[in-house]
Design a protein around this motif. Structure first.
Motif, PDB file in Angstrom:
ATOM      1  N   PHE A  59       1.944  11.681  11.544  1.00 46.38           N
ATOM      2  CA  PHE A  59       1.233  10.576  10.875  1.00 46.38           C
ATOM      3  C   PHE A  59       1.107  10.831   9.373  1.00 46.38           C
ATOM      4  CE2 PHE A  59      -0.389  10.343  15.269  1.00 46.38           C
ATOM      5  CZ  PHE A  59      -0.139   9.009  15.552  1.00 46.38           C
ATOM      6  N   GLY A  60       1.886  11.772   8.840  1.00 44.83           N
ATOM      7  CA  GLY A  60       1.759  12.119   7.429  1.00 44.83           C
ATOM      8  C   GLY A  60       0.411  12.794   7.185  1.00 44.83           C
ATOM      9  N   LEU A  69       0.812  -1.216   0.000  1.00 51.52           N
ATOM     10  CA  LEU A  69       0.000   0.000   0.000  1.00 51.52           C
ATOM     11  C   LEU A  69       0.849   1.271   0.000  1.00 51.52           C
ATOM     12  CD1 LEU A  69      -2.840   1.316   0.285  1.00 51.52           C
ATOM     13  CD2 LEU A  69      -2.516   1.183   2.760  1.00 51.52           C
ATOM     14  N   LEU A  70       1.877   1.277   0.833  1.00 50.70           N
ATOM     15  CA  LEU A  70       2.674   2.494   1.007  1.00 50.70           C
ATOM     16  C   LEU A  70       3.469   2.877  -0.235  1.00 50.70           C
ATOM     17  CD1 LEU A  70       3.547   4.692   3.038  1.00 50.70           C
ATOM     18  CD2 LEU A  70       5.273   3.121   3.900  1.00 50.70           C
ATOM     19  N   GLY A  79      -3.159   4.042  10.517  1.00 53.16           N
ATOM     20  CA  GLY A  79      -3.207   3.716  11.947  1.00 53.16           C
ATOM     21  C   GLY A  79      -3.321   4.952  12.830  1.00 53.16           C
ATOM     22  N   TYR A 109       2.340  -4.463   6.942  1.00 57.44           N
ATOM     23  CA  TYR A 109       1.485  -3.977   8.030  1.00 57.44           C
ATOM     24  C   TYR A 109       2.130  -4.253   9.391  1.00 57.44           C
ATOM     25  CZ  TYR A 109      -2.660  -2.096   5.814  1.00 57.44           C
ATOM     26  OH  TYR A 109      -3.525  -1.282   5.131  1.00 57.44           O
ATOM     27  N   ARG A 168      -6.191   1.076  -0.990  1.00 54.53           N
ATOM     28  CA  ARG A 168      -6.486   1.807   0.251  1.00 54.53           C
ATOM     29  C   ARG A 168      -7.966   1.678   0.611  1.00 54.53           C
ATOM     30  NH1 ARG A 168      -3.689   6.237   3.382  1.00 54.53           N
ATOM     31  NH2 ARG A 168      -5.363   7.459   4.263  1.00 54.53           N
ATOM     32  N   PHE A 207       3.202  16.688  11.421  1.00 52.69           N
ATOM     33  CA  PHE A 207       3.189  15.738  10.294  1.00 52.69           C
ATOM     34  C   PHE A 207       3.514  14.307  10.735  1.00 52.69           C
ATOM     35  CE2 PHE A 207       4.279  19.670   7.842  1.00 52.69           C
ATOM     36  CZ  PHE A 207       3.192  19.650   6.979  1.00 52.69           C
ATOM     37  N   ALA A 219       7.936   9.190  14.267  1.00 54.24           N
ATOM     38  CA  ALA A 219       8.599   7.890  14.098  1.00 54.24           C
ATOM     39  C   ALA A 219       9.297   7.796  12.739  1.00 54.24           C
ATOM     40  CB  ALA A 219       7.561   6.770  14.244  1.00 54.24           C
ATOM     41  N   ARG A 239       9.735  11.614  -1.872  1.00 53.88           N
ATOM     42  CA  ARG A 239       8.888  11.459  -3.058  1.00 53.88           C
ATOM     43  C   ARG A 239       9.741  11.671  -4.305  1.00 53.88           C
ATOM     44  NH1 ARG A 239       5.985   9.805   0.565  1.00 53.88           N
ATOM     45  NH2 ARG A 239       3.831  10.463   0.974  1.00 53.88           N
ATOM     46  N   SER A 268      -1.410   9.166   3.929  1.00 55.47           N
ATOM     47  CA  SER A 268      -1.541   9.434   5.373  1.00 55.47           C
ATOM     48  C   SER A 268      -1.789   8.124   6.125  1.00 55.47           C
ATOM     49  CB  SER A 268      -2.668  10.428   5.632  1.00 55.47           C
ATOM     50  OG  SER A 268      -3.886   9.852   5.245  1.00 55.47           O
ATOM     51  N   LEU A 283      -6.126   5.015  15.421  1.00 60.82           N
ATOM     52  CA  LEU A 283      -5.916   3.873  16.301  1.00 60.82           C
ATOM     53  C   LEU A 283      -4.862   4.216  17.362  1.00 60.82           C
ATOM     54  CD1 LEU A 283      -6.978   0.962  16.071  1.00 60.82           C
ATOM     55  CD2 LEU A 283      -4.867   0.381  14.892  1.00 60.82           C
ATOM     56  N   SER A 291       6.766   1.985  15.093  1.00 63.38           N
ATOM     57  CA  SER A 291       6.358   3.373  15.320  1.00 63.38           C
ATOM     58  C   SER A 291       5.597   3.490  16.637  1.00 63.38           C
ATOM     59  CB  SER A 291       5.514   3.875  14.152  1.00 63.38           C
ATOM     60  OG  SER A 291       4.573   2.901  13.786  1.00 63.38           O
ATOM     61  N   THR A 292       4.709   2.535  16.897  1.00 62.91           N
ATOM     62  CA  THR A 292       3.916   2.614  18.129  1.00 62.91           C
ATOM     63  C   THR A 292       4.819   2.431  19.351  1.00 62.91           C
ATOM     64  OG1 THR A 292       2.173   1.520  16.877  1.00 62.91           O
ATOM     65  CG2 THR A 292       1.797   1.800  19.214  1.00 62.91           C
TER      66      THR A 292
HETATM   67  C1  HEM Z   1       2.743   6.317  16.396  1.00 57.04           C
HETATM   68  C2  HEM Z   1       2.543   5.417  15.462  1.00 57.04           C
HETATM   69  C3  HEM Z   1       2.610   5.657  13.969  1.00 57.04           C
HETATM   70  C4  HEM Z   1       3.225   6.648  13.269  1.00 57.04           C
HETATM   71  C5  HEM Z   1       4.017   7.822  13.825  1.00 57.04           C
HETATM   72  C6  HEM Z   1       2.982   6.396  11.860  1.00 57.04           C
HETATM   73  C7  HEM Z   1       3.434   7.215  10.825  1.00 57.04           C
HETATM   74  C8  HEM Z   1       3.110   7.045   9.491  1.00 57.04           C
HETATM   75  C9  HEM Z   1       3.497   7.944   8.415  1.00 57.04           C
HETATM   76  C10 HEM Z   1       4.354   9.206   8.593  1.00 57.04           C
HETATM   77  C11 HEM Z   1       2.985   7.458   7.264  1.00 57.04           C
HETATM   78  C12 HEM Z   1       3.107   8.086   5.874  1.00 57.04           C
HETATM   79  C13 HEM Z   1       4.401   7.805   5.188  1.00 57.04           C
HETATM   80  C14 HEM Z   1       4.544   8.597   3.914  1.00 57.04           C
HETATM   81  O1  HEM Z   1       3.755   9.524   3.605  1.00 57.04           O
HETATM   82  O2  HEM Z   1       5.499   8.306   3.180  1.00 57.04           O
HETATM   83  C15 HEM Z   1       2.275   6.234   7.590  1.00 57.04           C
HETATM   84  C16 HEM Z   1       1.622   5.440   6.672  1.00 57.04           C
HETATM   85  C17 HEM Z   1       0.957   4.293   7.019  1.00 57.04           C
HETATM   86  N1  HEM Z   1       0.766   3.784   8.288  1.00 57.04           N
HETATM   87 FE1  HEM Z   1       1.405   4.560  10.005  1.00 57.04          FE
HETATM   88  N2  HEM Z   1       2.241   5.254  11.739  1.00 57.04           N
HETATM   89  C18 HEM Z   1       1.983   4.772  13.000  1.00 57.04           C
HETATM   90  C19 HEM Z   1       1.258   3.636  13.334  1.00 57.04           C
HETATM   91  C20 HEM Z   1       0.622   2.833  12.429  1.00 57.04           C
HETATM   92  C21 HEM Z   1      -0.168   1.673  12.773  1.00 57.04           C
HETATM   93  C22 HEM Z   1      -0.421   1.154  14.181  1.00 57.04           C
HETATM   94  C23 HEM Z   1      -0.604   1.146  11.601  1.00 57.04           C
HETATM   95  C24 HEM Z   1      -1.466  -0.068  11.353  1.00 57.04           C
HETATM   96  C25 HEM Z   1      -2.318  -0.489  12.140  1.00 57.04           C
HETATM   97  C26 HEM Z   1      -0.119   1.994  10.528  1.00 57.04           C
HETATM   98  C27 HEM Z   1      -0.387   1.791   9.195  1.00 57.04           C
HETATM   99  C28 HEM Z   1       0.025   2.622   8.168  1.00 57.04           C
HETATM  100  C29 HEM Z   1      -0.274   2.369   6.776  1.00 57.04           C
HETATM  101  C30 HEM Z   1      -1.067   1.203   6.225  1.00 57.04           C
HETATM  102  C31 HEM Z   1       0.304   3.419   6.044  1.00 57.04           C
HETATM  103  C32 HEM Z   1       0.291   3.585   4.528  1.00 57.04           C
HETATM  104  C33 HEM Z   1      -0.910   4.347   4.031  1.00 57.04           C
HETATM  105  C34 HEM Z   1      -0.880   4.533   2.539  1.00 57.04           C
HETATM  106  O3  HEM Z   1       0.176   4.432   1.912  1.00 57.04           O
HETATM  107  O4  HEM Z   1      -1.947   4.798   1.972  1.00 57.04           O
HETATM  108  N3  HEM Z   1       0.621   2.994  11.071  1.00 57.04           N
HETATM  109  N4  HEM Z   1       2.354   6.017   8.965  1.00 57.04           N
END
Ligand code: HEM
Length: 405
Positions: A328-329, A37-38, A337, A211, A49, A326, A264, A270, A334, A340, A218-219
């Motif tokens: 969590f993006g 996905l990412l 998670g 996943y 997505r 930013f 994290a 990009r 974005s 959650l 990160s968590t």
């Molecule tokens: C504090 C915890 C977390 C942080 C700081 C975090 C941070 C991020 C960031 C910055 C991105 C975007 C990356 C980009 O734009 O290149 C991302 C994408 C993603 N994260 Fe998290 N994440 C966290 C926890 C989680 C958890 C617990 C899950 C799953 C349950 C998760 C699932 C995903 C997924 C699936 C994407 C990709 C979305 C996409 O490409 O459409 N993340 N995360």
């Protein structure tokens, strides 16, 4: 090929929403990240997505926080509480590994510490593959280790989890089992509604492995940072320390402040898929790269004030800004998670009884409620194996005198 680094928040925000820029941070880690996905782009990304977003259907958060989080946390922390002490990095990884596995759809039938550590070890290897771009090791050697870990992951964890879900799905389809019996996880959603041509066995394995490592590290790291920041602030500000106990919405505000300071993923990257200009005027040719410095943007004084570099849960957050910046993006990729882990940003009239706090706040609250404080005889140390500023060891003791009973 040009490679520019940007820290200006407005340019970053537009770049993260820009359909002419594709994910680029994981190209070297294709062994594990190809077409997950990412790293997907355009229509393929939108379709995937939308599919995986299906996990968050009706009541998901309530279900997750009560039915999954609480028992998982209690099972993971019981031994530490009995011992009166814990190493917080280890504990956070064990808790979050189990939570993330539940979200991804990987069963741990034995429920033992050894089984969790076994899975964690595999996921650490996956993660080394994903972040190959930053690795100082021989990259082909790492790729070999990742392939071997994927091979082990299959019979140990993935195949039994797939088999159990396929059997449940067949029973639901035959009408002999209610829909509610299905697990609410990514693997179930894919097996039920994913396109079998898209999800070849290798693709399915990479997606689930992605996943597992997206959520766990990160968590876990965010939890340890938050515990440290809140403890330090509470030590210097006794009134706020008492408020962290009496006002869980304030506690969540403190956690969001910590998330802002310690993203994290400190950098996103990009690449331009066509000639293109960024919001700050920087011109990119097809294939040019741009690094988006989320860490610096999250500390921009123009947004977060003159003291943006320090922890201050009382700072004013401008309207329209996320309190965690930013971290969590935003935009196309974005974080799925986000709610959650971070919960919902509370409105002024939020009800503390029903508010969704997120896993990191709940974990930190649970630790504080047991009187957790840094072990004075065994000081915390920073992680040595990564350039990222994370804690390596963080020993705590559960002090009954500090417990909230
Ligand atoms: C504090 C915890 C977390 C942080 C700081 C975090 C941070 C991020 C960031 C910055 C991105 C975007 C990356 C980009 O734009 O290149 C991302 C994408 C993603 N994260 Fe998290 N994440 C966290 C926890 C989680 C958890 C617990 C899950 C799953 C349950 C998760 C699932 C995903 C997924 C699936 C994407 C990709 C979305 C996409 O490409 O459409 N993340 N995360």
């Amino acid at each position: 090929m040009n490679h520019e680094t940007i820290a200006d928040p407005r340019t970053i925000a537009e770049a993260l929403r820009d359909g002419n820029l594709a994910q680029a941070l994981y190209d070297e880690g294709a062994v594990i990240m190809e077409d997950v996905l990412l790293t997907l782009h355009g229509d393929a990304h939108r379709k995937r997505r939308l599919l995986e977003f299906g996990v968050f259907r009706r009541n998901f958060f309530k279900h997750y926080e009560t039915e999954i989080f609480v028992p998982t946390l209690e099972q993971s922390i019981a031994g530490d509480l009995a011992a009166g002490r814990a190493e917080l990095v280890d504990l956070s990884y064990r808790v979050t590994m189990n939570l993330t596995a539940d979200f991804a759809g990987i069963d741990r039938p034995e429920g033992t510490r050894e089984e969790t550590l076994n899975l964690l070890h595999l996921v650490e290897t996956f993660s080394q593959g994903a972040t190959l771009i930053h690795s100082t090791r021989d990259k082909d050697e790492v790729r070999g280790e990742v392939r071997a870990a994927l091979e082990r992951f299959d019979p140990l964890f993935l195949a039994p989890s797939v088999a159990r879900r396929r059997a449940l799905l067949a029973e639901v389809e035959a009408g002999i089992r209610p829909e509610e019996d299905l697990p609410r996880d990514v693997l179930t959603v894919i097996l039920r509604s994913g396109d079998p041509e898209e999800f070849t066995p290798d693709m399915l394995r990479r997606e689930v492995a992605f996943y597992l490592q997206a959520g766990a590290h990160s968590t876990a790291n965010s939890t340890v940072h938050a515990f440290h920041d809140l403890t330090e602030w509470g030590r210097a500000h006794p009134v706020d320390k008492a408020r962290m106990r009496s006002d869980p919405i304030f506690l969540q505000r403190c956690v969001h402040e910590s998330l802002r300071l310690h993203p994290a993923s400190p950098v996103s990257m990009r690449k331009a898929i066509c000639p293109h200009a960024l919001a700050n005027g920087h011109r990119m040719e097809e294939g040019d790269l741009v690094s988006l410095d989320l860490y610096r943007a999250n500390r921009d004084p123009a947004i977060f004030g003159a003291d943006a570099d320090s922890f201050n849960p009382h700072r004013t957050i401008p309207v329209g800004q996320n309190p965690f910046g930013f971290t969590f993006g935003i935009g196309t990729h974005s974080c799925l998670g986000r709610d959650l882990d971070g919960g919902v940003v509370p409105k002024a009239d939020a009800d503390p009884e029903t508010h969704q706090y997120g896993i990191v706040t709940r974990l930190v609250r649970r630790l504080m409620s047991e009187g957790a404080r840094p072990d004075p005889d065994d000081p915390a140390t920073e992680a040595a194996h990564t350039a990222r500023p994370n804690w390596g060891r963080y020993p705590v003791i559960f002090d009954p005198a500090e417990a909230w009973t």
